[in-house]
Design an enzyme around this catalytic site. Structure first.
Site, PDB file in Angstrom:
ATOM      1  N   GLN A  11      -5.572   0.817   2.485  1.00 36.97           N
ATOM      2  CA  GLN A  11      -4.643   0.310   3.498  1.00 36.97           C
ATOM      3  C   GLN A  11      -3.186   0.577   3.122  1.00 36.97           C
ATOM      4  O   GLN A  11      -2.286   0.178   3.856  1.00 36.97           O
ATOM      5  CB  GLN A  11      -4.854  -1.200   3.703  1.00 36.97           C
ATOM      6  CG  GLN A  11      -6.220  -1.573   4.221  1.00 36.97           C
ATOM      7  CD  GLN A  11      -6.460  -1.106   5.661  1.00 36.97           C
ATOM      8  OE1 GLN A  11      -5.530  -0.828   6.415  1.00 36.97           O
ATOM      9  NE2 GLN A  11      -7.723  -1.005   6.040  1.00 36.97           N
ATOM     10  N   HIS A  35     -11.747  -6.021  -0.290  1.00 38.21           N
ATOM     11  CA  HIS A  35     -12.737  -5.543   0.684  1.00 38.21           C
ATOM     12  C   HIS A  35     -14.096  -5.488  -0.029  1.00 38.21           C
ATOM     13  O   HIS A  35     -14.155  -5.258  -1.240  1.00 38.21           O
ATOM     14  CB  HIS A  35     -12.302  -4.142   1.125  1.00 38.21           C
ATOM     15  CG  HIS A  35     -13.096  -3.539   2.237  1.00 38.21           C
ATOM     16  ND1 HIS A  35     -14.326  -2.957   2.036  1.00 38.21           N
ATOM     17  CD2 HIS A  35     -12.828  -3.405   3.553  1.00 38.21           C
ATOM     18  CE1 HIS A  35     -14.774  -2.485   3.196  1.00 38.21           C
ATOM     19  NE2 HIS A  35     -13.881  -2.751   4.135  1.00 38.21           N
ATOM     20  N   CYS A  62     -14.934  -7.351   6.470  1.00 36.57           N
ATOM     21  CA  CYS A  62     -15.500  -6.974   5.155  1.00 36.57           C
ATOM     22  C   CYS A  62     -14.769  -7.667   4.014  1.00 36.57           C
ATOM     23  O   CYS A  62     -14.608  -7.094   2.927  1.00 36.57           O
ATOM     24  CB  CYS A  62     -15.497  -5.459   4.945  1.00 36.57           C
ATOM     25  SG  CYS A  62     -16.615  -4.587   6.027  1.00 36.57           S
ATOM     26  N   LYS A 103      -8.370   6.666   7.752  1.00 31.97           N
ATOM     27  CA  LYS A 103      -7.374   5.614   7.999  1.00 31.97           C
ATOM     28  C   LYS A 103      -5.958   6.193   7.984  1.00 31.97           C
ATOM     29  O   LYS A 103      -4.975   5.476   8.143  1.00 31.97           O
ATOM     30  CB  LYS A 103      -7.500   4.510   6.938  1.00 31.97           C
ATOM     31  CG  LYS A 103      -8.841   3.762   7.016  1.00 31.97           C
ATOM     32  CD  LYS A 103      -8.852   2.587   6.095  1.00 31.97           C
ATOM     33  CE  LYS A 103     -10.244   2.025   5.858  1.00 31.97           C
ATOM     34  NZ  LYS A 103     -10.791   1.282   6.991  1.00 31.97           N
ATOM     35  N   ASP A 115      -7.203   0.178  -5.013  1.00 29.54           N
ATOM     36  CA  ASP A 115      -7.801   0.556  -3.733  1.00 29.54           C
ATOM     37  C   ASP A 115      -6.647   0.764  -2.753  1.00 29.54           C
ATOM     38  O   ASP A 115      -6.009  -0.192  -2.312  1.00 29.54           O
ATOM     39  CB  ASP A 115      -8.732  -0.586  -3.280  1.00 29.54           C
ATOM     40  CG  ASP A 115      -9.247  -0.390  -1.862  1.00 29.54           C
ATOM     41  OD1 ASP A 115      -8.771   0.522  -1.165  1.00 29.54           O
ATOM     42  OD2 ASP A 115     -10.118  -1.178  -1.450  1.00 29.54           O
TER      43      ASP A 115
END
Ligand code: PLP
Length: 415
Positions: free
Chosen positions: A212, A132, A373, A235, A209
């Protein structure tokens, strides 16, 4: 994509969970809302909304600097949120959890407070092609500033990282590796533990990261053994403007503050300032207190349902929707990794994704269109962008059916 358990065997009461989310009853353009844009942000259960109203209604106060009752209640709630995040991620200690504005701020914090001090000209920072923008730009800026080289691990045509290739990219100059646990565009679940072990074997510090991953799967920080891990509450069924950054305690204790100001000091004089120890050193100024309260409530809510059950439910939706999509003429799914979260990106012939998204919206169906993104990744596949469907704990097979029927009509109309 071949897990066999059936949702019904898991006792997954999706109807009940749907009734926890007030927004899901609304209509959009005269149609029942079908919300398939969970990768961008998830909807919030009433318990999360109520927890923040309760904070403002009963114990709103600034934290950490008051002897009065309300301040103490608010401080306790804020610090309890840190402990809730620690337990949710199975980190070793709450002292390893910095509350931030979310994933983007967490990554910028690590770039500035940790890595900037460690770099010499000619060093290398490694990322992957599926990152991202939030996990590209902070490193790119640092590279420009410090005369350091940004190297990028490619993904294959299925949207997977090839471990053998990755290994070859580690060099004695590599000082840091940042990669996404789950790709927001492709849905690929990266083998994080294996990658972290390889990086550590080469003395390279690793940031994962988790934006997600945390909503879709069990994340166990101690098992992963990464140095940094971050996510955003919005999220994960929590509020916007809050998230968390895990940092191994010995690393955290040697980092410099990201921003300076009130709340992070031991002593201040005009000659010199000394800072507190632990995560508060990175939380200058009045933080997002109601956000912390809402984030903790969201984690309690998910824990009550069970993240494993949510993962299984979303996996069934992924398998079901993928097989239906593949029956549509001209369908190309972008991201066909063996191990995927509930995210499906696709293009249909040369129809622009934006046109598909706009017509689906007229049917009350919310999907995301564009580069998500991840512009370099989308360009690699030679397309202008994708239509992306991303599932949450409240989505159903019936909604997939409504979406597929609407998509079939849309494709006919635009062909
Ligand atoms: N990383 C990934 C993989 C994401 O999907 C996102 C958001 O879509 C981000 C980082 C940025 O998250 P935020 O905007 O909440 O900081």
């Amino acid at each position: 994509m071949n897990k066999s358990n059936n949702i019904s065997e898991l006792n997954y009461d999706v109807k009940k969970y749907r009734s926890d989310f007030p927004i899901l009853t609304r209509e959009v353009n005269g149609k029942q809302l079908v919300y398939f844009d969970n990768g961008s942000t998830t909807q919030k259960p009433k318990v999360v909304i109520d927890s923040m109203t309760d904070y403002y209604t009963r114990y709103n106060s600034n934290i950490h600097r008051g002897v009065h009752h309300l301040s103490q209640e608010a401080s306790t709630a804020y610090e309890n949120a840190r402990v809730t995040v620690q337990k949710f991620l199975n980190a070793n200690s709450a002292n390893e959890i910095i509350l931030t504005r979310g994933t983007t701020e967490s990554i910028n914090l690590v770039a500035y407070s940790y890595l900037r001090k460690k770099l010499s000209p000619g060093d290398e920072i490694l990322i992957t092609e599926m990152e991202h923008h939030s996990n590209i730009l902070p490193w790119q800026n640092l590279c420009e500033e410090m005369s350091v080289v940004l190297r990028v691990v490619p993904v294959n045509n299925n949207g997977e990282l090839e471990i053998e290739y990755l290994q070859k990219m580690f060099s004695p100059k590599t000082k840091f590796f940042a990669f996404t646990h789950v790709s927001n565009t492709l849905g690929t679940i990266n083998p994080a533990k294996e990658i972290i072990e390889l990086a550590h074997a080469n003395n390279i510090a690793v940031l994962v990261d988790g934006a997600q991953a945390v909503p879709h799967m069990q994340v166990d920080i101690q098992h992963l053994n990464c140095d940094f891990y971050c996510f955003s509450a919005h999220k994960v069924y929590g509020p916007t403007g809050i998230g968390a950054l895990f940092v191994k305690e010995d690393i955290l204790n040697n980092m410099v503050p990201y921003q300076t100001g009130g709340g992070i000091i031991k002593t201040v004089s005009f000659a010199k300032t000394t800072y507190v120890d632990g995560p508060l050193k990175f939380e200058a100024g009045t933080p997002n207190i109601e956000g912390a309260v809402g984030m903790a409530k969201a984690m309690e809510y998910i824990t009550e349902i069970g993240i494993e059950k949510i993962m299984q439910h979303e996996h069934e939706l992924l398998v079901y929707a993928t097989s239906k999509l593949n029956t549509i003429d001209g369908m190309q799914i972008i991201g066909t990794a063996k191990n995927k979260a509930g995210v499906i990106s696709f293009v249909v012939r040369n129809i622009h994704p934006f046109d598909i998204g706009a017509i689906l919206d007229q049917q009350g169906i919310a999907v995301r269109t564009g580069h998500h993104c991840t512009q370099p990744l989308v360009e690699k596949f030679g397309i202008p962008g994708t239509v992306r469907v991303s599932f949450g704990l409240y989505n159903t097979k019936e909604e997939v059916d409504v979406f597929i029927a609407a998509l079939e009509k849309t494709v006919k109309m635009l062909s």
